[in-house]
Design a protein around this motif. Sequence first.
Motif, mmCIF file in Angstrom:
data_model
loop_
_atom_site.group_PDB
_atom_site.id
_atom_site.type_symbol
_atom_site.label_atom_id
_atom_site.label_comp_id
_atom_site.label_asym_id
_atom_site.label_seq_id
_atom_site.Cartn_x
_atom_site.Cartn_y
_atom_site.Cartn_z
ATOM 1 N N PHE A 149 -4.901 3.627 2.652
ATOM 2 C CA PHE A 149 -4.528 3.774 1.509
ATOM 3 C C PHE A 149 -6.049 4.022 0.622
ATOM 4 O O PHE A 149 -5.754 5.048 -0.411
ATOM 5 C CB PHE A 149 -4.021 2.354 0.969
ATOM 6 N N CYS B 176 2.247 0.879 -6.611
ATOM 7 C CA CYS B 176 1.123 0.495 -6.445
ATOM 8 C C CYS B 176 0.136 1.315 -6.253
ATOM 9 O O CYS B 176 -1.164 1.471 -6.619
ATOM 10 C CB CYS B 176 1.226 -0.224 -4.955
ATOM 11 N N THR B 177 0.433 2.649 -6.067
ATOM 12 C CA THR B 177 -0.461 3.865 -5.900
ATOM 13 C C THR B 177 -0.845 4.136 -7.368
ATOM 14 O O THR B 177 -1.880 4.337 -7.849
ATOM 15 C CB THR B 177 0.287 5.312 -5.318
ATOM 16 N N GLN B 178 0.122 4.169 -8.238
ATOM 17 C CA GLN B 178 -0.021 4.548 -9.726
ATOM 18 C C GLN B 178 -0.974 3.499 -10.446
ATOM 19 O O GLN B 178 -1.996 3.871 -11.224
ATOM 20 C CB GLN B 178 1.211 4.550 -10.493
ATOM 21 N N ASP C 167 0.833 -1.031 0.026
ATOM 22 C CA ASP C 167 0.005 0.004 0.059
ATOM 23 C C ASP C 167 0.681 1.365 0.048
ATOM 24 O O ASP C 167 1.901 1.340 0.673
ATOM 25 C CB ASP C 167 -0.884 -0.037 1.176
ATOM 26 N N ASP C 168 0.458 2.250 -0.806
ATOM 27 C CA ASP C 168 0.871 3.511 -0.915
ATOM 28 C C ASP C 168 2.435 3.760 -1.134
ATOM 29 O O ASP C 168 3.059 4.377 -0.701
ATOM 30 C CB ASP C 168 0.518 4.240 0.753
ATOM 31 N N LYS D 230 -6.927 7.618 1.396
ATOM 32 C CA LYS D 230 -6.163 8.535 0.744
ATOM 33 C C LYS D 230 -6.246 9.040 -0.656
ATOM 34 O O LYS D 230 -6.324 10.018 -1.041
ATOM 35 C CB LYS D 230 -4.785 8.296 1.183
ATOM 36 N N TYR D 231 -6.418 7.807 -1.349
ATOM 37 C CA TYR D 231 -6.662 7.986 -2.805
ATOM 38 C C TYR D 231 -8.139 7.789 -3.655
ATOM 39 O O TYR D 231 -8.251 7.669 -4.739
ATOM 40 C CB TYR D 231 -5.439 6.910 -3.635
ATOM 41 N N CYS E 1 -4.647 3.984 -8.604
ATOM 42 C CA CYS E 1 -5.413 5.355 -9.282
ATOM 43 C C CYS E 1 -5.651 5.101 -10.578
ATOM 44 O O CYS E 1 -6.723 5.743 -11.306
ATOM 45 C CB CYS E 1 -4.475 6.455 -8.891
#
Length: 179
Positions: free
Chosen positions: A104, A69-71, A64-65, A107-108, A74
């Motif tokens: 996570f 992984c964020t890309q 997470d984060d 936040k996103y 999202c």
Amino acid sequence: MKWLILLGLLASLSLLVSQMARAGELPKVGEGAPDFDLPDQNGVRHNLEEFAGKWLVLYFYPKDDTPGCTQEACAFRDDLHKLAALGAQVVGISVDASDSHAEFAKKYHLPFPLLADKSAEVAARYGALMNLWLFKFAKRYTFLIDPKGKVVKVYTKVETSRHSTEIIEDLQQLAAKEK
């Protein structure tokens, strides 16, 4: 002589690490997807049967984060309406805990389930587990599962910036073949 001993120790260590890092076998295209029963970021349990009748984009991710992984998450979030229009549901899995997933997702603004595979059993069943002694994490693999629960495609080389687009294109091709 010292060099030979050192070389032997390094070779043994390398072999040990590669054995520990090896995941189980990947499910084969055309086979039934391995079942799962895991809690999401809100503590709600999900299993494979719940997604019967829909396409399932089941993606495993390391942590997470983190940037990749964020890309990836999202991009799935941003393309969710396109995926839903193709009859697909997105579900992420990592070995992080539900509370980490909750932070996570919040936040996103991730509107899909992130499942907590704390025991790493599901990642292992999907051949997506990296086990390095004290550290376990999921490899960045995705499985496209058809409405009947069969694995249709396995993605083991994922480019996070365009992965959701790749899946959309594959779903569109599969829909065109069904017509």
